[in-house]
Design a protein around this motif. Sequence first.
Motif, PDB file in Angstrom:
ATOM      1  N   ASN A 258     -64.193  -7.482  24.178  1.00  0.00           N
ATOM      2  CA  ASN A 258     -62.823  -7.555  24.719  1.00  0.00           C
ATOM      3  C   ASN A 258     -62.663  -8.631  25.793  1.00  0.00           C
ATOM      4  OD1 ASN A 258     -62.358  -5.414  23.076  1.00  0.00           O
ATOM      5  ND2 ASN A 258     -62.074  -3.889  24.663  1.00  0.00           N
ATOM      6  N   LEU A 259     -63.359  -9.749  25.646  1.00  0.00           N
ATOM      7  CA  LEU A 259     -63.168 -10.863  26.591  1.00  0.00           C
ATOM      8  C   LEU A 259     -61.944 -11.676  26.161  1.00  0.00           C
ATOM      9  CD1 LEU A 259     -66.881 -12.089  26.895  1.00  0.00           C
ATOM     10  CD2 LEU A 259     -65.646 -10.588  28.469  1.00  0.00           C
ATOM     11  N   PHE A 260     -61.313 -12.337  27.132  1.00  0.00           N
ATOM     12  CA  PHE A 260     -60.184 -13.215  26.798  1.00  0.00           C
ATOM     13  C   PHE A 260     -60.746 -14.507  26.204  1.00  0.00           C
ATOM     14  CE2 PHE A 260     -58.397 -10.688  30.380  1.00  0.00           C
ATOM     15  CZ  PHE A 260     -57.348 -10.098  29.685  1.00  0.00           C
ATOM     16  N   PRO A 261     -60.454 -14.802  24.920  1.00  0.00           N
ATOM     17  CA  PRO A 261     -61.092 -15.959  24.272  1.00  0.00           C
ATOM     18  C   PRO A 261     -60.654 -17.302  24.848  1.00  0.00           C
ATOM     19  CG  PRO A 261     -59.457 -14.949  22.812  1.00  0.00           C
ATOM     20  CD  PRO A 261     -59.591 -14.045  23.997  1.00  0.00           C
ATOM     21  N   HIS A 262     -59.438 -17.340  25.431  1.00  0.00           N
ATOM     22  CA  HIS A 262     -58.894 -18.609  25.929  1.00  0.00           C
ATOM     23  C   HIS A 262     -59.276 -18.867  27.392  1.00  0.00           C
ATOM     24  CE1 HIS A 262     -56.169 -15.424  27.032  1.00  0.00           C
ATOM     25  NE2 HIS A 262     -55.586 -16.207  27.929  1.00  0.00           N
ATOM     26  N   LYS A 263     -60.077 -17.971  27.957  1.00  0.00           N
ATOM     27  CA  LYS A 263     -60.520 -18.159  29.349  1.00  0.00           C
ATOM     28  C   LYS A 263     -62.031 -18.329  29.387  1.00  0.00           C
ATOM     29  CE  LYS A 263     -56.658 -15.814  31.571  1.00  0.00           C
ATOM     30  NZ  LYS A 263     -56.072 -17.057  32.074  1.00  0.00           N
ATOM     31  N   THR A 264     -62.504 -19.088  30.364  1.00  0.00           N
ATOM     32  CA  THR A 264     -63.952 -19.282  30.493  1.00  0.00           C
ATOM     33  C   THR A 264     -64.602 -17.977  30.953  1.00  0.00           C
ATOM     34  OG1 THR A 264     -63.830 -19.922  32.821  1.00  0.00           O
ATOM     35  CG2 THR A 264     -63.632 -21.709  31.182  1.00  0.00           C
ATOM     36  N   VAL A 265     -65.911 -17.971  30.902  1.00  0.00           N
ATOM     37  CA  VAL A 265     -66.688 -16.821  31.380  1.00  0.00           C
ATOM     38  C   VAL A 265     -66.321 -16.502  32.831  1.00  0.00           C
ATOM     39  CG1 VAL A 265     -69.049 -16.185  32.082  1.00  0.00           C
ATOM     40  CG2 VAL A 265     -68.611 -17.057  29.771  1.00  0.00           C
ATOM     41  N   LEU A 266     -66.298 -17.533  33.670  1.00  0.00           N
ATOM     42  CA  LEU A 266     -65.972 -17.346  35.089  1.00  0.00           C
ATOM     43  C   LEU A 266     -64.563 -16.759  35.246  1.00  0.00           C
ATOM     44  CD1 LEU A 266     -66.718 -17.747  38.092  1.00  0.00           C
ATOM     45  CD2 LEU A 266     -65.806 -20.071  37.909  1.00  0.00           C
TER      46      LEU A 266
ATOM     47  N   ASP B 242     -75.423 -19.979  34.468  1.00  0.00           N
ATOM     48  CA  ASP B 242     -75.326 -21.309  33.828  1.00  0.00           C
ATOM     49  C   ASP B 242     -74.256 -21.359  32.731  1.00  0.00           C
ATOM     50  OD1 ASP B 242     -76.857 -19.524  32.304  1.00  0.00           O
ATOM     51  OD2 ASP B 242     -77.912 -21.136  31.271  1.00  0.00           O
ATOM     52  N   LYS B 243     -73.669 -20.211  32.406  1.00  0.00           N
ATOM     53  CA  LYS B 243     -72.649 -20.161  31.340  1.00  0.00           C
ATOM     54  C   LYS B 243     -71.232 -20.007  31.907  1.00  0.00           C
ATOM     55  CE  LYS B 243     -75.737 -20.035  27.973  1.00  0.00           C
ATOM     56  NZ  LYS B 243     -75.944 -21.225  27.118  1.00  0.00           N
ATOM     57  N   ALA B 244     -71.074 -20.157  33.211  1.00  0.00           N
ATOM     58  CA  ALA B 244     -69.780 -19.881  33.868  1.00  0.00           C
ATOM     59  C   ALA B 244     -68.617 -20.640  33.243  1.00  0.00           C
ATOM     60  CB  ALA B 244     -69.879 -20.201  35.361  1.00  0.00           C
ATOM     61  N   ASP B 245     -68.850 -21.885  32.815  1.00  0.00           N
ATOM     62  CA  ASP B 245     -67.749 -22.709  32.301  1.00  0.00           C
ATOM     63  C   ASP B 245     -67.623 -22.692  30.782  1.00  0.00           C
ATOM     64  OD1 ASP B 245     -66.993 -23.457  34.892  1.00  0.00           O
ATOM     65  OD2 ASP B 245     -68.542 -25.013  34.934  1.00  0.00           O
TER      66      ASP B 245
ATOM     67  N   ARG C  91     -68.608 -19.426  22.425  1.00  0.00           N
ATOM     68  CA  ARG C  91     -69.860 -20.204  22.444  1.00  0.00           C
ATOM     69  C   ARG C  91     -71.063 -19.362  22.904  1.00  0.00           C
ATOM     70  NH1 ARG C  91     -69.402 -25.765  22.196  1.00  0.00           N
ATOM     71  NH2 ARG C  91     -71.249 -25.965  23.532  1.00  0.00           N
ATOM     72  N   LEU C  92     -70.841 -18.081  23.113  1.00  0.00           N
ATOM     73  CA  LEU C  92     -71.918 -17.193  23.569  1.00  0.00           C
ATOM     74  C   LEU C  92     -72.357 -16.264  22.440  1.00  0.00           C
ATOM     75  CD1 LEU C  92     -70.536 -15.961  27.032  1.00  0.00           C
ATOM     76  CD2 LEU C  92     -71.866 -18.015  26.559  1.00  0.00           C
ATOM     77  N   SER C  93     -73.599 -15.810  22.519  1.00  0.00           N
ATOM     78  CA  SER C  93     -74.073 -14.786  21.582  1.00  0.00           C
ATOM     79  C   SER C  93     -73.412 -13.448  21.940  1.00  0.00           C
ATOM     80  CB  SER C  93     -75.589 -14.641  21.681  1.00  0.00           C
ATOM     81  OG  SER C  93     -75.931 -14.021  22.924  1.00  0.00           O
ATOM     82  N   GLY C  94     -73.526 -12.481  21.042  1.00  0.00           N
ATOM     83  CA  GLY C  94     -72.973 -11.150  21.315  1.00  0.00           C
ATOM     84  C   GLY C  94     -73.582 -10.525  22.555  1.00  0.00           C
ATOM     85  N   GLY C  95     -74.883 -10.680  22.716  1.00  0.00           N
ATOM     86  CA  GLY C  95     -75.567 -10.117  23.891  1.00  0.00           C
ATOM     87  C   GLY C  95     -75.069 -10.741  25.182  1.00  0.00           C
ATOM     88  N   GLN C  96     -74.846 -12.077  25.135  1.00  0.00           N
ATOM     89  CA  GLN C  96     -74.319 -12.757  26.327  1.00  0.00           C
ATOM     90  C   GLN C  96     -72.893 -12.303  26.627  1.00  0.00           C
ATOM     91  OE1 GLN C  96     -75.029 -16.741  24.861  1.00  0.00           O
ATOM     92  NE2 GLN C  96     -76.791 -17.031  26.215  1.00  0.00           N
TER      93      GLN C  96
END
Length: 252
Positions: free
Chosen positions: A99-107, A140-143, A148-153
Amino acid sequence: MSIIKTENIDVSFGDLHVLKGVSLEVQPKEVVCIIGPSGAGKSTFLRTLNGLEKFSGGKIFVDDNLLDEYDSGNHVFKMPKKERAQVLLEMGMVFQRFNLFPHKTVLQNVMIAPVHVKKVSKAEAKARAMELLARVGLADKADEYPSRLSGGQQQRVAIARALAMEPKIMLFDEPTSALDPELVGEVLSVMQELAKEGMTMIVVTHEMGFAREVANRVLFMESGKIVEEGSPEQIFGSPKSERLQQFLKSVL
């Protein structure tokens, strides 16, 4: 003083009686794992605790304050709206799907709720988000964007996002069930660290090894009821009910 307590929670979806008088008390810093077959009512119970699912009978207390009470489908008591919103913010939730927002970065995903809900300054929210991303091994994945991340990430980002609201209790609804088997460990190790740090946790899980190692208490649910509960040693080492014995044979 219990941090969460339920008394005789009943939930029905039409004619389907999903939860049948579920009572539970969780103490601060306790890790409670809920195991059982699919359709037992485990996820429904978790979603009832933080208001995502309506219930028709019973009471929910948070920090010994009555949050909600229903009797035969009638709302007998509801905590005032403002107070209720504050109490529900004390519960962080991590879902099966990230449930992450796909259009926003990790940070940005980790910062968004503190800024918009808690009105924390962007600078403060960013510093806290970077701290939390470091804690789950993803500074290191903030941006990066979630795609672009794995499911675990992605699930570790979801944990950081829930922690950004500084909850008193974390609810995990089968947080590894949507992951490839080789990615499960990285999420469980973050949860294990949280438990060591004293976070109160209720975890619905199929990961029996995690429940055995990390839980203070394990509940076995079936057909909308808690059939058996006890320490991991008791539940896995000497289960009393025949149904739990059968279940463990099939999953271990």
